[in-house]
Design a protein around this motif. Structure first.
Motif, PDB file in Angstrom:
ATOM      1  N   GLU A  10       0.807  -1.223   0.000  1.00  0.00           N
ATOM      2  CA  GLU A  10       0.000   0.000   0.000  1.00  0.00           C
ATOM      3  C   GLU A  10       0.838   1.271   0.000  1.00  0.00           C
ATOM      4  O   GLU A  10       0.376   2.311  -0.479  1.00  0.00           O
ATOM      5  N   ILE A  13       1.226   2.801  -3.467  1.00  0.00           N
ATOM      6  CA  ILE A  13       0.179   3.546  -4.177  1.00  0.00           C
ATOM      7  C   ILE A  13       0.786   4.892  -4.575  1.00  0.00           C
ATOM      8  O   ILE A  13       1.401   5.565  -3.746  1.00  0.00           O
ATOM      9  N   ARG A  71      -5.739   8.608  -1.086  1.00  0.00           N
ATOM     10  CA  ARG A  71      -4.917   7.389  -1.070  1.00  0.00           C
ATOM     11  C   ARG A  71      -5.436   6.401  -0.028  1.00  0.00           C
ATOM     12  O   ARG A  71      -5.372   5.189  -0.212  1.00  0.00           O
ATOM     13  N   ASN A  72      -5.953   6.932   1.068  1.00  0.00           N
ATOM     14  CA  ASN A  72      -6.494   6.070   2.111  1.00  0.00           C
ATOM     15  C   ASN A  72      -7.696   5.261   1.596  1.00  0.00           C
ATOM     16  O   ASN A  72      -7.784   4.052   1.815  1.00  0.00           O
ATOM     17  N   ILE A  73      -8.591   5.907   0.861  1.00  0.00           N
ATOM     18  CA  ILE A  73      -9.728   5.150   0.284  1.00  0.00           C
ATOM     19  C   ILE A  73      -9.211   4.236  -0.832  1.00  0.00           C
ATOM     20  O   ILE A  73      -9.660   3.091  -0.961  1.00  0.00           O
ATOM     21  N   TYR A  74      -8.282   4.722  -1.644  1.00  0.00           N
ATOM     22  CA  TYR A  74      -7.685   3.854  -2.679  1.00  0.00           C
ATOM     23  C   TYR A  74      -7.219   2.525  -2.071  1.00  0.00           C
ATOM     24  O   TYR A  74      -7.289   1.470  -2.691  1.00  0.00           O
ATOM     25  N   SER A  75      -6.694   2.606  -0.845  1.00  0.00           N
ATOM     26  CA  SER A  75      -6.088   1.401  -0.263  1.00  0.00           C
ATOM     27  C   SER A  75      -7.113   0.314   0.043  1.00  0.00           C
ATOM     28  O   SER A  75      -6.739  -0.798   0.401  1.00  0.00           O
ATOM     29  N   LEU A  76      -8.411   0.617  -0.099  1.00  0.00           N
ATOM     30  CA  LEU A  76      -9.412  -0.456   0.017  1.00  0.00           C
ATOM     31  C   LEU A  76      -9.200  -1.503  -1.071  1.00  0.00           C
ATOM     32  O   LEU A  76      -9.543  -2.660  -0.895  1.00  0.00           O
ATOM     33  N   TRP A  77      -8.658  -1.101  -2.220  1.00  0.00           N
ATOM     34  CA  TRP A  77      -8.412  -2.083  -3.284  1.00  0.00           C
ATOM     35  C   TRP A  77      -7.084  -1.872  -4.029  1.00  0.00           C
ATOM     36  O   TRP A  77      -6.620  -2.771  -4.716  1.00  0.00           O
ATOM     37  N   ARG A  78      -6.458  -0.737  -3.889  1.00  0.00           N
ATOM     38  CA  ARG A  78      -5.190  -0.466  -4.557  1.00  0.00           C
ATOM     39  C   ARG A  78      -4.020  -0.797  -3.649  1.00  0.00           C
ATOM     40  O   ARG A  78      -4.188  -0.747  -2.435  1.00  0.00           O
ATOM     41  N   PRO A  79      -2.816  -1.037  -4.177  1.00  0.00           N
ATOM     42  CA  PRO A  79      -2.518  -1.238  -5.591  1.00  0.00           C
ATOM     43  C   PRO A  79      -3.241  -2.475  -6.125  1.00  0.00           C
ATOM     44  O   PRO A  79      -3.390  -3.460  -5.410  1.00  0.00           O
ATOM     45  N   PRO A 107     -14.305  -2.117  -5.374  1.00  0.00           N
ATOM     46  CA  PRO A 107     -15.638  -2.518  -4.889  1.00  0.00           C
ATOM     47  C   PRO A 107     -16.721  -2.486  -5.966  1.00  0.00           C
ATOM     48  O   PRO A 107     -17.583  -3.358  -5.996  1.00  0.00           O
ATOM     49  N   PHE A 146     -20.354   4.675  -4.419  1.00  0.00           N
ATOM     50  CA  PHE A 146     -19.377   4.139  -3.462  1.00  0.00           C
ATOM     51  C   PHE A 146     -18.512   5.264  -2.882  1.00  0.00           C
ATOM     52  O   PHE A 146     -18.307   5.359  -1.659  1.00  0.00           O
TER      53      PHE A 146
END
Lengths: 453, 453
Positions: A10, A13, A71-79, A107, A146
């Motif tokens: 993470e 990212i 970036r914090n929300i990205y980390s739900l599925w990223r990288p 998601p 979302f």
């Protein structure tokens, strides 16, 4: 055992979005006011978008910092994972090395949340209470639903009535994340009411849905509008895809000779390709970047580079783009995300300057490619994604014929879990080859009275 | 930025499956021949399953090596991510630390391929040309279709006709991977033809579909049958889930106090919980392992521990299990994967010996939990998975009340992309609380004339 997946942690990212405009040899031409034909400034967008997004739309800066909250929300599925497609290589018996970046792990199941989260964030920062948008098949609407849920912003989605009735599951997905979904035309807007009064049985159109979403946004300072492709800031946000992929290819000890992505308005393609184009522009590399479009909506391969409206209703500024004409109505193919008459201005300029390539695929070819991929790799691709796969297969077969091993990277932009009806139609023999005649394209372009370039 | 995901690399895919029987203080009682009531040996299963799976069904060995070919297919999606559920912790305002293992990243979207791939592999090794199975909602059938495609085995799925008609997308998914799907009852079997002749309008049942799949398998040495839960070898294969999770928890510097998973036939629960139970059995740890079942099918919490048939038709050996009676018909809840009258024998013995716990949740509670999760974490859970989430929420709230921070781990066994109709029904207010009376359970159990224990 050979590794299939190249993963990042993470903290890898990307910290910045990449703005290709800074590196373009020819900058895009300015948008024009349709009444005066004079260049218009970014302030014209202020009623619809928050100021930070408007700044990003026109910034000449090469790198734009991604806020930590995004970036914090990205980390739900990223990288997202990068895959080596061993199964597909074997199925095609090709000497080519094939990789794909898989964005379907988000998601909502596509690359769309990369920009939806960023847009929701900036709207929240500027006190916006409600974001409106339109959606056809529902990929964009569900990504925005979302994203809005995470920033506690109301989300209103105007969904083309035909899709609302035929694809209820995307609607339910948006409801699950708290969005209000209206079948468009709706009686939530003046334009919707007017159209319903004139034609109560209309099944709606994307053009009408855009008009409703914009009317709502223009009606209050608390309400803004969001778009899921075409615009510069949307392309900018998607560059996290290609930046991660570049890092992952380096980890694999490889660099692509060819980068391929499906093309609708351009953000999917831009997301994967721009960080690789940067290497061409900065270092003189020769990575081929190919945009894959449907033969039934071939703006890049058969359209004209000229000024045109971004919307069917002719309400936007005039944009310099490859276009089939803003009144062009593509065949109702299942890849709803690729049924857009024009290409975003950055990609259009890049194509004009021959810095990228484009290819069109027939509807039957792309489904065949999709099934080949699903059987070889497991994941069932979204109909949009199958267009990129069709290009990959052509290039891999060329490698086989020529006996050369090229490295091919493509964007598997989403899974097909909500598109099984499309595959059902294909298996039932209900997908036809669609030939778009030269006359149809000429007729559509002939209707334009916008400036040529 | 706090990391949400704990990832493993592909060489950390477990090399062995864990067989908890080796560590159980009381081994499961033997299956009985229903006619003689004498214990039966594994040879009775030979017409239906390949020999290697039968060996795994009865092996006392603690570890069973996973073939490289199986690990190679696993690597299409394994290791699966472990998430720290920061969003859910915040939404619940709990001092508990919540983690979840996410099995929805598999091509068919659930944990089922963990055993489907292994079963297809052993069938292929023994020259089997066709595997038959039944499916209700379609999770198991699609996992097996995916697995068979990789080993070039024909796959025949008998799908309950009601589901075949109401859930066409799961069927199309199976078709995409090359499986033949029959609406059951079908005219591909004698039993199907007979039932159709007697009742042409029947909507079918899982019991009928099982009978058709078994009839086909028994008809030829080239054809075998596969089951997606309940049996020992299925539970064995699922232990890759818990072994990975254990390694991931160690990486996170944490060990769960409580491990939670949904309960249908037992393989989902076994997959996550058994590798943690191993620590209890080997080292005397006190990790609580809780099975979450639907209140409308509460075999663990309200059933009887006795011998019963594994199928509705009474064709299997008699198995020592917690059961509601093999004729028990649960309410038509959306969590189709949890509508099974009994529990697998290993889990039943563990519950009898108070080495695990069980809890039942009402249908409304689980949908509320599912929506809470989707809004907090993004992923929309399958209806089966929401049962585990409901237990997590109860335990997390207990932590809050008691002011203690426990570490909770649960199995998010699948996404809800093919279950949006269930959420639609919930939002429309069409999901009712379902109270199962003591009399209903007593009446079902009273019909049994099988041996008590």
């Amino acid at each position: 055992m050979k590794h299939r997946k190249i993963l990042l942690s993470e903290n890898e990212i990307p910290e910045k979005w990449y703005n290709i405009i800074a590196d373009m040899p020819n900058k895009p031409l300015p948008p024009l006011n349709p009444a005066t034909l004079e260049p218009i400034g970014p302030e014209a967008l202020a009623p619809l978008f928050p100021m930070e997004l408007i700044k990003q739309e026109v910034t000449p800066e090469k790198w734009v910092t991604i806020p930590d909250e995004v970036r914090n929300i990205y980390s739900l599925w990223r990288p997202t994972p990068l895959y080596r497609a061993y199964g597909l290589e074997k199925a095609l018996d090709t000497p080519a090395k094939i990789y794909y970046k898989y964005e379907g792990v988000s998601p909502s199941g596509s690359h769309k949340p990369n920009t939806a989260v960023a847009q929701a964030y900036y709207n929240k920062q500027e006190g916006v209470k409600t974001i409106t948008t339109e959606t056809g098949a529902g990929q964009w609407g569900s990504a925005l639903a979302f994203a809005c849920k995470h920033f506690k912003i109301n989300c209103e989605v105007y969904m083309v009535k035909l899709s609302y009735e035929h694809k209820p599951y995307r609607k339910t997905m948006m409801n699950t994340w708290g969005a209000k979904v209206f079948p468009s035309p709706s009686d939530a807007t003046q334009i919707g009411k007017k159209i319903l009064a004139e034609n109560p049985d209309t099944t709606g159109s994307l053009g009408i849905a855009i008009s409703e979403a914009i009317e709502r946004a223009a009606s209050s300072d608390d309400i803004k509008y969001a778009l899921g492709s075409v615009l510069n800031h949307v392309k900018l946000h998607q560059t996290v895809v290609g930046q991660e992929a570049l890092k992952q290819m380096e980890k694999a000890g490889d660099l692509p000779d060819i980068v391929i992505a499906p093309f609708g308005g351009g953000s999917n393609f831009a997301g994967l390709a721009f960080p690789f184009l940067r290497l061409n522009l900065e270092e003189g590399r020769k990575i081929r970047c190919i945009a894959s479009e449907p033969a039934s909506c071939p703006k890049l391969t058969r359209g004209e580079f000229r000024y045109d409206f971004g919307d069917t209703g002719g309400m936007t500024p005039l944009l310099p783009m490859y276009t089939l004409g803003h009144n062009f109505v593509p065949a109702p193919i299942h890849a709803g995300g690729l049924r857009y008459h024009g290409a975003g201005v950055i990609v259009s300029q890049l194509l004009k300057d021959q810095l990228i390539e484009a290819i069109a695929h027939d509807n039957l070819e792309v489904f065949e490619a999709g099934v080949t991929f699903a059987q070889a790799e497991g994941i069932i691709p979204a109909p949009e994604a199958t267009h990129g796969i069709a290009t990959v297969i052509r290039e891999a077969e060329k490698c086989k014929q020529e006996g050369v091993s090229k490295t091919i990277l493509f964007n598997l932009c989403g899974h097909g879990n909500f598109d099984m009806k499309a595959y059902e139609d294909y298996f039932a023999g209900n997908i036809q080859k669609h030939e778009l005649s030269e006359e149809e394209i000429k007729a559509s372009l002939a209707k334009l009275n916008t400036p040529t370039i």
